[in-house]
Design a protein around this motif. Structure first.
Motif, mmCIF file in Angstrom:
data_model
loop_
_atom_site.group_PDB
_atom_site.id
_atom_site.type_symbol
_atom_site.label_atom_id
_atom_site.label_comp_id
_atom_site.label_asym_id
_atom_site.label_seq_id
_atom_site.Cartn_x
_atom_site.Cartn_y
_atom_site.Cartn_z
ATOM 1 N N TYR A 136 38.734 42.161 37.538
ATOM 2 C CA TYR A 136 39.272 41.333 38.617
ATOM 3 C C TYR A 136 38.253 41.223 39.744
ATOM 4 C CZ TYR A 136 44.063 41.996 36.732
ATOM 5 O OH TYR A 136 45.197 42.024 35.949
ATOM 6 N N GLN A 137 38.030 40.021 40.201
ATOM 7 C CA GLN A 137 37.170 39.783 41.353
ATOM 8 C C GLN A 137 37.930 39.907 42.675
ATOM 9 O OE1 GLN A 137 33.612 38.535 41.345
ATOM 10 N NE2 GLN A 137 33.789 39.618 39.404
ATOM 11 N N LYS A 138 39.242 39.840 42.593
ATOM 12 C CA LYS A 138 40.072 39.871 43.800
ATOM 13 C C LYS A 138 41.068 41.021 43.750
ATOM 14 C CE LYS A 138 41.887 36.378 45.796
ATOM 15 N NZ LYS A 138 42.718 35.208 46.095
ATOM 16 N N ASN A 139 41.392 41.540 44.916
ATOM 17 C CA ASN A 139 42.463 42.525 45.053
ATOM 18 C C ASN A 139 43.768 41.865 44.615
ATOM 19 O OD1 ASN A 139 44.394 44.386 45.924
ATOM 20 N ND2 ASN A 139 43.394 44.766 47.877
ATOM 21 N N PRO A 140 44.456 42.403 43.627
ATOM 22 C CA PRO A 140 45.673 41.760 43.133
ATOM 23 C C PRO A 140 46.916 42.046 43.975
ATOM 24 C CG PRO A 140 45.210 43.704 41.842
ATOM 25 C CD PRO A 140 44.057 43.552 42.785
ATOM 26 N N PHE A 141 46.783 42.888 44.992
ATOM 27 C CA PHE A 141 47.963 43.248 45.771
ATOM 28 C C PHE A 141 48.287 42.217 46.846
ATOM 29 C CE2 PHE A 141 47.603 47.401 43.894
ATOM 30 C CZ PHE A 141 48.918 47.838 43.860
ATOM 31 N N MET A 209 55.706 45.263 48.477
ATOM 32 C CA MET A 209 54.340 45.469 47.992
ATOM 33 C C MET A 209 54.288 45.067 46.520
ATOM 34 S SD MET A 209 51.466 46.673 49.310
ATOM 35 C CE MET A 209 49.957 47.615 48.966
ATOM 36 N N SER A 210 53.454 44.076 46.198
ATOM 37 C CA SER A 210 53.520 43.431 44.884
ATOM 38 C C SER A 210 52.133 43.137 44.330
ATOM 39 C CB SER A 210 54.294 42.104 44.996
ATOM 40 O OG SER A 210 55.579 42.289 45.525
ATOM 41 N N TYR A 211 52.119 42.751 43.055
ATOM 42 C CA TYR A 211 50.934 42.240 42.374
ATOM 43 C C TYR A 211 51.068 40.718 42.342
ATOM 44 C CZ TYR A 211 47.483 44.874 39.533
ATOM 45 O OH TYR A 211 46.385 45.558 39.057
ATOM 46 N N VAL A 212 50.021 39.985 42.690
ATOM 47 C CA VAL A 212 50.138 38.531 42.749
ATOM 48 C C VAL A 212 50.446 37.922 41.385
ATOM 49 C CG1 VAL A 212 48.629 38.345 44.757
ATOM 50 C CG2 VAL A 212 47.648 38.194 42.475
ATOM 51 N N GLY A 235 41.475 41.354 54.889
ATOM 52 C CA GLY A 235 40.836 42.605 55.252
ATOM 53 C C GLY A 235 40.585 43.621 54.170
ATOM 54 N N LEU A 236 41.219 43.482 52.992
ATOM 55 C CA LEU A 236 41.012 44.465 51.921
ATOM 56 C C LEU A 236 40.636 43.764 50.610
ATOM 57 C CD1 LEU A 236 43.714 47.285 52.256
ATOM 58 C CD2 LEU A 236 41.342 47.284 53.019
ATOM 59 N N PRO A 237 39.388 43.339 50.512
ATOM 60 C CA PRO A 237 38.955 42.578 49.327
ATOM 61 C C PRO A 237 38.514 43.447 48.165
ATOM 62 C CG PRO A 237 37.164 42.707 50.889
ATOM 63 C CD PRO A 237 38.329 43.434 51.536
ATOM 64 N N PHE A 238 39.318 44.462 47.823
ATOM 65 C CA PHE A 238 38.958 45.323 46.699
ATOM 66 C C PHE A 238 38.975 44.559 45.382
ATOM 67 C CE2 PHE A 238 40.628 49.002 49.302
ATOM 68 C CZ PHE A 238 39.394 49.612 49.445
ATOM 69 N N VAL A 239 37.981 44.834 44.545
ATOM 70 C CA VAL A 239 38.068 44.389 43.153
ATOM 71 C C VAL A 239 39.013 45.341 42.424
ATOM 72 C CG1 VAL A 239 35.812 43.295 43.120
ATOM 73 C CG2 VAL A 239 35.992 45.736 42.588
ATOM 74 N N ASN A 305 44.301 34.938 35.565
ATOM 75 C CA ASN A 305 43.011 34.250 35.544
ATOM 76 C C ASN A 305 42.515 33.898 36.938
ATOM 77 O OD1 ASN A 305 42.719 34.413 32.803
ATOM 78 N ND2 ASN A 305 43.270 32.284 32.381
ATOM 79 N N THR A 306 43.424 33.739 37.890
ATOM 80 C CA THR A 306 42.995 33.442 39.261
ATOM 81 C C THR A 306 42.310 34.642 39.901
ATOM 82 O OG1 THR A 306 45.091 34.121 40.322
ATOM 83 C CG2 THR A 306 44.951 31.855 39.512
ATOM 84 N N LEU A 307 42.542 35.829 39.358
ATOM 85 C CA LEU A 307 41.898 37.040 39.860
ATOM 86 C C LEU A 307 40.553 37.293 39.186
ATOM 87 C CD1 LEU A 307 45.044 39.379 39.722
ATOM 88 C CD2 LEU A 307 44.137 38.215 41.753
#
Length: 371
Positions: A136-141, A209-212, A235-239, A305-307
């Motif tokens: 994942y390139q994006k934080n899914p939360f 608190m969820s997964y996109v 603010g929290l761009p975790f992979v 796939n968007t992540l």
């Protein structure tokens, strides 16, 4: 189609951050038990003419066997692991009390799927681990609210609202999210919750608190309109779903890891192109015992796939990270109280070599629009 009671409570749980706030990491013996003792019995490289023999590889997944690991399913079924030199692959389901970091340091797995929010603190505590790529390139939360109840569209909208957060790692990252936006727990009302979204739908609190790629789909199936405040954009761009290994494995089994990454790239290339096929593999084979819903899993695979797919992925390849993204993850860790250098946590050099040796692996994908 409504989901079973199991999938409403278990499938939407997220484990890769669940244990990160405990501060516990079992640094057991670092001997690798999950693969053969030498880099390859033939001594062949991923670009050599002979087929290497790397034996069995064990991969610790971050969650139950649903569509989150579709690339691993394709790599298994289409023989990519086998062609890379692995005689067998063990996909170890997550969701229990063992983190990927613990599985890797103890030798239960050669590779673990995790997140910088867990691996970073472990490394800061002395674990000899490195992240060598990310799915994942994006934080899914995200914080999911409902348009029909109290929609929360911005960080300012959170103030004074009731936020349902799961204990453990999810609470840790939520507190980091507050810090990243100049807020404290006094600015919101934290409500202890589990992973079922029924309390949100009943109005027990205002955001969950969820997964996109998961809970919003469940909310839509229940007739609600989800409103998402994504942590990645605030603010929290975790992979996430990162490949975590021991430094010793990089040093002594570099060609093995490169062969593994090549097979993973091939598997995920197929998976992102075929959400329906990904769902079918999860429902009918790998996650059959979970009684997953195929329609819902297809929707999750599409949302996932968007992540995964971005302009940077098209430019550089699956699993790669730009320097800006690496720096953003290090900064986010700092916000959450873990100070590390990028060199201490990340080693993307193996991926660079894989793509240099196999330029055909780099594919241009159609980037899906965010839902």
């Amino acid at each position: 189609m409504p989901l079973s009671a199991f999938s409403k409570t278990a499938v939407d749980r997220r484990s890769f951050l669940r244990l990160s706030g405990t501060g516990a990491l079992a640094l057991a013996g670092a001997g690798i038990l999950a693969a053969c003792s030498s880099d390859a019995k033939t001594g062949s490289t991923t670009s050599g003419s002979k087929k290497a023999d790397y034996g069995t590889i064990a991969i610790q997944l971050s969650w139950i066997k649903n569509i989150e690991f579709a690339g691993e399913y394709f790599a298994t079924d289409k023989g990519y692991y086998s062609k890379a030199g692995f005689t067998a692959v063990k996909l170890l389901a997550g969701g229990g009390q063992t983190t990927a970091e613990e599985a890797v340091t103890s030798g239960q797995a050669l590779v673990g799927l995790s997140s910088p929010s867990i691996t970073g603190p472990a490394v800061a505590q002395g674990a000899p681990l490195k992240i060598i790529g990310t799915t994942y390139q994006k934080n899914p939360f995200c914080l999911m609210s409902l348009a029909e109840k109290t929609p929360i569209k911005t960080v300012d909208d959170m103030k004074g609202k009731r936020i349902g957060v799961q204990s453990g790692g999810n609470q840790t990252i939520f507190e980091g999210f507050l810090k990243a936006n100049g807020l404290t727990d006094k600015d919101v009302e934290l409500v202890a919750t589990q992973y079922d979204i029924a309390p949100l739908e009943a109005g027990k609190y205002d955001a969950h608190m969820s997964y996109v790629s998961n809970e919003p789909i469940l909310a839509k199936q229940d007739g609600f309109t989800p409103v998402l405040l994504e942590l990645a954009d605030n603010g929290l761009p975790f992979v996430a779903e990162t490949f975590t290994v021991l430094q010793d494995t990089i040093d002594s089994k570099r060609e093995l890891l490169k062969a593994f990454l090549k097979a993973e790239i091939q598997g995920w290339t197929d998976a992102v192109k075929d959400p329906a096929g990904s769902a079918n593999k999860a429902v009918t084979n790998y996650g059959k015992d979970q009684k997953l819903d195929e329609t819902e899993q297809t929707s999750e695979a599409t949302a996932q796939n968007t992540l995964i797919l971005t302009d940077d992925v098209n430019a550089n390849g699956l699993f790669t990270m730009t320097q800006d993204l690496i720096d953003a993850n290090i900064k986010a860790l700092g916000i959450m109280g873990t100070e590390l250098t990028a060199e201490k946590l990340f080693d993307l050099s193996l991926l660079d070599e894989v793509y240099k040796e196999n330029p055909d692996l780099k594919v241009t994908f159609t980037i899906p629009a965010a839902s």
